[in-house]
Design an enzyme around this catalytic site. Structure first.
Site, PDB file in Angstrom:
ATOM      1  CE1 TYR A 296      -3.323  -6.355 -11.205  1.00  0.00           C
ATOM      2  CE2 TYR A 296      -3.351  -5.261 -13.331  1.00  0.00           C
ATOM      3  CZ  TYR A 296      -3.662  -6.341 -12.542  1.00  0.00           C
ATOM      4  OH  TYR A 296      -4.300  -7.427 -13.085  1.00  0.00           O
ATOM      5  CG  PHE A 306      -5.485 -10.614  -5.738  1.00  0.00           C
ATOM      6  CD1 PHE A 306      -5.882 -10.120  -6.966  1.00  0.00           C
ATOM      7  CD2 PHE A 306      -5.528  -9.763  -4.647  1.00  0.00           C
ATOM      8  CE1 PHE A 306      -6.295  -8.802  -7.118  1.00  0.00           C
ATOM      9  CE2 PHE A 306      -5.940  -8.448  -4.780  1.00  0.00           C
ATOM     10  CZ  PHE A 306      -6.330  -7.970  -6.025  1.00  0.00           C
ATOM     11  CG  ASP A 307      -3.857 -10.331 -11.507  1.00  0.00           C
ATOM     12  OD1 ASP A 307      -2.974 -11.012 -12.066  1.00  0.00           O
ATOM     13  OD2 ASP A 307      -4.704  -9.682 -12.132  1.00  0.00           O
ATOM     14  CB  ILE A 326     -13.807  -3.077  -9.616  1.00  0.00           C
ATOM     15  CG1 ILE A 326     -12.352  -2.713  -9.339  1.00  0.00           C
ATOM     16  CG2 ILE A 326     -13.955  -4.547  -9.950  1.00  0.00           C
ATOM     17  CD1 ILE A 326     -11.745  -3.464  -8.173  1.00  0.00           C
ATOM     18  CE1 TYR A 352     -13.524  -8.267  -9.915  1.00  0.00           C
ATOM     19  CE2 TYR A 352     -11.757  -7.620  -8.434  1.00  0.00           C
ATOM     20  CZ  TYR A 352     -12.242  -7.770  -9.707  1.00  0.00           C
ATOM     21  OH  TYR A 352     -11.468  -7.414 -10.786  1.00  0.00           O
ATOM     22  CG  PHE A 368      -5.459  -2.774  -7.235  1.00  0.00           C
ATOM     23  CD1 PHE A 368      -5.136  -3.765  -8.155  1.00  0.00           C
ATOM     24  CD2 PHE A 368      -6.711  -2.800  -6.648  1.00  0.00           C
ATOM     25  CE1 PHE A 368      -6.051  -4.745  -8.479  1.00  0.00           C
ATOM     26  CE2 PHE A 368      -7.636  -3.778  -6.966  1.00  0.00           C
ATOM     27  CZ  PHE A 368      -7.301  -4.761  -7.881  1.00  0.00           C
TER      28      PHE A 368
END
Length: 583
Positions: A296, A306-307, A326, A352, A368
């Site tokens: 992802y 962010f990731d 999540i 989050y 995502f």
């Protein structure tokens, strides 16, 4: 004396109308001593306006009825100053053309732009005339004003919105009750900065249209797209009004907000799924309880990364539908196929939340882009698909058989792991002896020479959570395309050596070649080799000769002294079944 607002007062005896641009004058009684009269102005003296600075951009000019905020210096022709808004540290705020100012100032302000500077000379007839203002402005005084216009608005004004950037794609716009995250620079109409979210390095996060913002901002944000940039100009009666905010924003100030919208969601939102690539063949879709491996990229709604699992060069592996991820991802990963690519958009209450996490700010919508590499269920067994079976298929593989086969090994997404074809030799094993993973042992059962099959092995029957470093990822489902080339029948289970004929009644004596009543390992090994070479005996195929013989000898050497006596020596059918591999 001085004050920030112009005041009109009538003296009944004197009959004076006092309208100072920034001077409060208290008239005492009509009996106050008069100021000595000045010489009357020259005949024909008129209002004079000199534009000393005009900004390049002037989207709007003062008209009668407008409300203005301006700074000024008031002086007499000889340079003597009689008043200044700068000294009081606040602008003079007033309506134009409504008689709140002396006539000359009312006229002089018309047509001014914000940030324009004018020098104004006002003759007495348009100022305080032959009466003047007791103790402040003498009769028949010519007045000079150096004016700088700071702000301008009208009671009929509305919020002004100017969009200067809009993304090509705008799937959703801000509506009442939406929650938004945005950056802004807040300035006054003259460009003076009073606040900036950029300086705090944190977005402003709020609901829209439910009274959490000043009314003008509530209106100005409606209809925005994520990524859109707009300038929102708000008159004071839709901002902080006559009082200001008590800090940075003065009363009656127009506000200009340069806004970029970063995020948008509604508390009623669920996840959104956009299918980007779905394989033509999808025999199975993920369900709650399955274990998934996927790659992802995680971004915010404005595209900020962010990731990424790709940056770690490792898939993210997890159970779905069981709270390991999540809530939004738990839901978004259901119903996927191996090889599928999809975009999952998750509102913060399913992500989050208000607090955020790490690089993820609070109340952030998450995006995502996932690629499903494989998935399985802990209850899965080996899956076998026969692709070709010879017409003569009577001898089937079983535990203990020695097999030679070719294979291509890959992951579920088609990534090739290994191939015997590239090595130019077969892979050889004894079936059921633990020489391959459990799933392969199962997949090779009941196969005939020449048969081709595809064997899919879940990780708990393959290489498990750890995988094989540098070769097989952890928790990977494996796919083997197999062709069986040779089959050598094995021995009955529990045997490492069998006789092909009758067993000699004097077997121990035959093995004990020196007739000393004891058999050493060397004697035992030579005898077994001779039986195999002559065809009288058969060893279990696929195993190392020395290891088999040593194992057989150890089973006979019951006291472990390195020698086998006649009392210790027994055939398989002469002893209780103890599970030993021996004669």
């Amino acid at each position: 004396m001085a004050g920030p607002a112009a005041v009109r007062r009538r003296g009944r005896c004197c009959g004076a109308l006092l309208v100072l641009p920034a001077v409060l004058v208290s008239l005492a009684a009509c009996q106050a001593p008069p100021v000595p009269a000045a010489q009357p102005p020259p005949d024909g003296a008129e209002l004079r306006v000199e534009r000393r600075f005009v900004p390049e951009s002037c989207p709007r000019a003062v008209r009668p009825g407008d409300f203005v905020r301006y700074h000024y210096l008031g002086s007499f022709p000889d340079g003597t100053r009689f008043d200044s808004s700068y000294d009081r540290g606040s602008t003079f705020n007033v309506f134009v053309g409504k008689g709140q100012l002396i006539a000359g100032m009312d006229q002089a302000l018309v047509g001014m732009c914000v940030n324009e500077r004018r020098f104004v000379q006002i003759p007495p007839k348009l100022a305080y005339g032959s009466e003047g203002v007791s103790g402040v402005i003498p009769p028949n005084a010519v007045l000079h004003f150096d004016v700088l216009l700071i702000d301008l608005w009208n009671l009929e004004d509305e919020v002004q919105v100017q969009t200067y950037f809009k993304p090509e794609k705008c799937p959703r716009t801000v509506q009442v009750s939406d929650f938004v995250r945005y950056h802004y620079n807040g300035t006054f109409l003259d460009g003076t900065l009073f606040d900036s979210s950029h300086n705090r390095m944190r977005t402003y996060d709020t609901y829209v249209g439910i009274g959490w913002l000043i009314p003008g901002m509530d209106q100005g944000l409606l209809g925005m797209c994520v990524g859109e940039k707009r300038i929102i100009t708000i008159p004071p009666f839709l901002a902080y009004g006559e009082e200001g905010d008590g800090k940075e924003i003065p009363g009656q100030a127009s506000l200009v907000f340069d806004v970029v919208l970063l995020d948008l969601h509604n508390p009623k939102d669920g996840i959104a799924i956009e299918n980007q690539q779905v394989p033509e063949s999808c025999e199975r879709r993920s369900q709650a309880g399955d274990f998934l491996r996927y790659h992802y990229n995680g971004t915010l709604l404005d595209g900020t990364l962010f990731d990424s699992s790709y940056s770690r060069n490792r898939t993210y592996d997890t159970y779905v539908g069981q709270g390991y991820v999540i809530a939004g991802m738990d839901e978004g990963l259901l119903g996927v196929c191996t090889g599928e690519k999809r975009r999952i958009i998750i509102p913060p209450h399913l992500g989050y939340g208000e607090e955020g996490r790490g690089k993820i700010p609070g109340s952030a919508v998450l995006v995502f882009d996932i690629h499903v590499v494989d998935f399985h269920n802990p209850s899965d067994s080996v899956s076998i698909t026969v692709n070709y079976k010879p017409s003569n298929c009577t001898v089937l593989s079983k535990k203990g058989d020695y097999l030679k086969y070719h294979y291509n090994a890959s992951l579920l997404d088609g990534t090739l792991l290994d191939s015997t074809h590239s090595l130019g030799k077969t892979y050889n094993i004894v079936l059921g002896s633990g020489q391959v993973v459990v799933g392969m042992d199962m997949g090779l059962q009941d196969m005939c020479v020449g048969e081709r099959r595809t064997v899919v092995i879940p990780p708990h029957l393959g290489y498990g959570e750890d995988g094989v470093e540098g070769e097989v990822p952890g928790s990977a489902v494996l796919v083997f395309d197999i062709e069986l080339l040779e089959l050598v029948s094995g021995l009955p289970e529990g045997y490492m050596f069998v006789w092909n004929g009758e067993v000699s009644p004097n077997l121990f004596e035959e093995i004990d070649q020196n007739h000393d009543g004891e058999v050493l390992l060397e004697e035992f090994s030579e005898y077994i080799q001779a039986q195999v070479d002559s065809g009288k005996g058969k060893l279990a195929p696929g195993f190392d000769f020395e290891k088999i013989v040593k194992n057989m000898f150890t089973n006979q050497d019951r006291d472990g002294n390195g020698k086998v006596t006649a009392e210790e020596f027994k055939l398989k059918d002469q002893e209780a079944k103890e599970g030993h591999d021996e004669l």
